[in-house]
Write a protein that holds these residues in place. Structure first.
Motif, PDB file in Angstrom:
ATOM      1  N   LEU A  54      52.964  46.425  25.389  1.00 16.66           N
ATOM      2  CA  LEU A  54      53.566  47.703  24.972  1.00 16.66           C
ATOM      3  C   LEU A  54      52.532  48.829  24.920  1.00 16.66           C
ATOM      4  O   LEU A  54      52.897  49.998  24.780  1.00 16.66           O
ATOM      5  CB  LEU A  54      54.197  47.554  23.577  1.00 16.66           C
TER       6      LEU A  54
ATOM      7  N   ASN B 106      58.898  57.888  24.566  1.00 20.81           N
ATOM      8  CA  ASN B 106      58.892  56.420  24.563  1.00 20.81           C
ATOM      9  C   ASN B 106      58.795  55.814  23.155  1.00 20.81           C
ATOM     10  O   ASN B 106      58.858  54.585  22.996  1.00 20.81           O
ATOM     11  CB  ASN B 106      57.779  55.865  25.471  1.00 20.81           C
TER      12      ASN B 106
ATOM     13  N   GLY C 250      61.750  53.566  21.987  1.00 23.84           N
ATOM     14  CA  GLY C 250      61.772  52.293  22.727  1.00 23.84           C
ATOM     15  C   GLY C 250      60.711  51.335  22.210  1.00 23.84           C
ATOM     16  O   GLY C 250      60.974  50.135  21.998  1.00 23.84           O
TER      17      GLY C 250
ATOM     18  N   ILE D  93      61.654  47.665  20.400  1.00 22.41           N
ATOM     19  CA  ILE D  93      61.175  46.369  20.936  1.00 22.41           C
ATOM     20  C   ILE D  93      60.124  45.759  20.007  1.00 22.41           C
ATOM     21  O   ILE D  93      60.191  44.591  19.636  1.00 22.41           O
ATOM     22  CB  ILE D  93      60.579  46.563  22.348  1.00 22.41           C
TER      23      ILE D  93
ATOM     24  N   CYS E 286      60.840  42.441  17.823  1.00 18.17           N
ATOM     25  CA  CYS E 286      60.092  41.258  18.282  1.00 18.17           C
ATOM     26  C   CYS E 286      59.176  40.759  17.154  1.00 18.17           C
ATOM     27  O   CYS E 286      59.080  39.554  16.900  1.00 18.17           O
ATOM     28  CB  CYS E 286      59.269  41.627  19.521  1.00 18.17           C
TER      29      CYS E 286
ATOM     30  N   PHE F  79      61.267  37.878  26.360  1.00 22.13           N
ATOM     31  CA  PHE F  79      62.175  38.995  26.631  1.00 22.13           C
ATOM     32  C   PHE F  79      61.609  40.324  26.148  1.00 22.13           C
ATOM     33  O   PHE F  79      61.940  41.378  26.695  1.00 22.13           O
ATOM     34  CB  PHE F  79      63.572  38.682  26.102  1.00 22.13           C
ATOM     35  N   ALA F  80      60.713  40.269  25.156  1.00 21.87           N
ATOM     36  CA  ALA F  80      60.013  41.505  24.766  1.00 21.87           C
ATOM     37  C   ALA F  80      59.144  41.975  25.935  1.00 21.87           C
ATOM     38  O   ALA F  80      59.082  43.176  26.233  1.00 21.87           O
ATOM     39  CB  ALA F  80      59.174  41.272  23.524  1.00 21.87           C
TER      40      ALA F  80
ATOM     41  N   VAL G  32      59.667  41.322  29.130  1.00 23.37           N
ATOM     42  CA  VAL G  32      60.557  41.784  30.212  1.00 23.37           C
ATOM     43  C   VAL G  32      61.040  43.204  29.921  1.00 23.37           C
ATOM     44  O   VAL G  32      60.977  44.100  30.767  1.00 23.37           O
ATOM     45  CB  VAL G  32      61.752  40.803  30.376  1.00 23.37           C
ATOM     46  N   ILE G  33      61.516  43.410  28.688  1.00 15.55           N
ATOM     47  CA  ILE G  33      62.099  44.711  28.314  1.00 15.55           C
ATOM     48  C   ILE G  33      61.020  45.803  28.289  1.00 15.55           C
ATOM     49  O   ILE G  33      61.291  46.970  28.623  1.00 15.55           O
ATOM     50  CB  ILE G  33      62.767  44.599  26.917  1.00 15.55           C
ATOM     51  N   SER G  34      59.802  45.410  27.912  1.00 15.66           N
ATOM     52  CA  SER G  34      58.742  46.417  27.748  1.00 15.66           C
ATOM     53  C   SER G  34      58.453  47.145  29.074  1.00 15.66           C
ATOM     54  O   SER G  34      57.957  48.275  29.062  1.00 15.66           O
ATOM     55  CB  SER G  34      57.464  45.792  27.202  1.00 15.66           C
TER      56      SER G  34
ATOM     57  N   GLY H  16      60.497  48.431  30.959  1.00 17.61           N
ATOM     58  CA  GLY H  16      61.389  49.582  31.109  1.00 17.61           C
ATOM     59  C   GLY H  16      61.043  50.766  30.223  1.00 17.61           C
ATOM     60  O   GLY H  16      61.682  51.820  30.322  1.00 17.61           O
ATOM     61  N   VAL H  17      60.066  50.592  29.343  1.00 17.11           N
ATOM     62  CA  VAL H  17      59.709  51.696  28.438  1.00 17.11           C
ATOM     63  C   VAL H  17      58.811  52.682  29.203  1.00 17.11           C
ATOM     64  O   VAL H  17      57.817  52.252  29.811  1.00 17.11           O
ATOM     65  CB  VAL H  17      58.965  51.157  27.184  1.00 17.11           C
TER      66      VAL H  17
END
Lengths: 232, 148
Positions: free
Chosen positions: B70, B78, B81, B85, B89, B138-139, B141-143, B145-146
């Motif tokens: 992150l 950002n 977001g 996350i 998390c 998944f944190a 994976v999602i990170s 997109g930030v």
């Protein structure tokens, strides 16, 4: 209330069935040493629960005063589970006391004093063989037969077995809490009393204790040496 | 308002690491206390009890990795977001470490009595670890997109 992770895992194993407990896994002194891990308040709770569960025979208070003292002490226990555990023990004592009390000549129901849910019921059903409680308490019929036959030793064993199972169930439903510790100590007390009153078990324990002492204290070597010296 | 969002962004950045570490501290402490008690009662196998008590430390490592994933300049765009996350998390890692510690303590308690069930008794702790891994993966994976 505090959690006791170290203390609970530091306690030895007591068998699930009381009959299988032929030897105490640790002495009272060793148990006391471990119980110092309890905080001061919980130590007082444990002492109080133990005094109620395994009462001293020297208590000569009249029945009414004794019952009132029990009620006060039970009310002071900080956990509902402990109140139930100790309360059940005192209720069973009340039930057995009622059976004995009724046998005496010239006793009247209204003079009977007891603890817990069944006391009033017992007074109301004084003339019935098992106070009309056999429907509610499935074990009572068997206990009543033992009592009628005068087999008090067997009756005590049955009572202890019942209490053992109850304590084990509570111990298993609480993890690392004061309730677990208290139930273990109360089970230890039942085992200790049973072993004290069972001549075979006492003999086994004496034998084991003797062997352990001879092994660890050097008495055996000293005896062997004396024996050899006497032959020279 | 911007300041609050920025603060939450920074909390989200450091959250996985800090919350994961808090969880590991508590979890390792609970399992470690149980291991210390088991040492009193057993003659052998001490090493494995101490080993189990270190199991909840993995959540701190996951937290560090998520924090690096992150890591970027925190901007009003950002920050939300990062907060979402990072904090969620972090909480997942913290609770998993605490409950894993409790599972480990129970495993130590039962395997002290019956050493042959040692492996099986660790299954609940491993399952809890699995959920921590989900939160971690998944944190990551999602990170992606930030916005940077």
């Amino acid at each position: 209330m505090a959690d006791y992770y170290t203390l609970v895992t530091g306690l030895p194993w007591l068998p699930e069935q009381m009959e299988k407990c032929t030897q105490l896994p640790l002495s009272r002194i060793a148990l006391e040493r471990r119980l110092t891990l309890l905080n001061e308040t919980d130590q007082k709770v444990l002492r109080s629960a133990e005094a109620l569960y395994h009462p001293s025979l020297s208590n000569m208070q009249p029945d009414q005063a004794r019952v009132q003292a029990w009620q006060q002490q039970v009310d002071q226990l900080p956990s509902e589970t402990l109140r139930q555990v100790v309360g059940l023990r005192l209720e069973i004592q009340t039930l057995l006391a009622a059976l004995r009390y009724r046998r005496r000549p010239d006793t009247q129901a209204e003079h009977f004093q007891g603890f817990g849910r069944w006391t009033q019921w017992i007074r109301q059903h004084w003339k019935e063989p098992l106070f009309g409680l056999e429907g509610r308490l499935e074990f009572l019929e068997h206990w009543g037969e033992l009592f009628a036959q005068g087999q008090t030793g067997d009756l005590q064993t049955q009572v202890d077995l019942y209490l053992w199972r109850q304590l084990l169930a509570v111990e298993r439903s609480h993890h690392f809490t004061l309730e677990t510790v208290v139930c273990f100590v109360l089970r230890w007390g039942l085992a200790e009393r049973r072993l004290r009153s069972d001549p075979d078990a006492a003999l086994n324990e004496f034998q084991a204790l003797g062997d352990a002492l001879l092994q660890h204290s050097g008495i055996q070597q000293r005896l062997t040496q004396l024996f050899e010296d006497s032959y020279r | 308002m911007d300041n609050l969002i920025m603060a939450l962004g920074w909390a989200g950045l450091y959250g996985p690491m800090a919350l994961g570490a808090i969880g590991s501290m508590i979890g390792c402490s609970l399992a470690g206390q149980a291991a210390a008690g088991a040492l009193l009662e057993t003659e052998t196998g001490h090493g494995r009890y101490i080993g189990i008590s270190a199991m909840p430390s993995s959540q701190s490592i996951y937290g560090i990795v998520v924090m690096f994933a992150l890591n970027r300049d925190v901007t009003p765009e950002n920050a939300a977001g990062l907060a979402g996350i990072g904090l969620l998390c972090g909480l997942a890692l913290m609770f998993s470490a605490i409950y894993q510690g409790r599972s480990c303590a129970s495993a130590i308690n039962v395997s002290k009595i019956r050493p042959e069930i040692f492996g099986m008794s660790l299954a609940p702790a491993a399952i809890v670890e699995g959920f921590a891994v989900f939160a971690f993966i998944f944190a990551l994976v999602i990170s992606a997109g930030v916005p940077a």
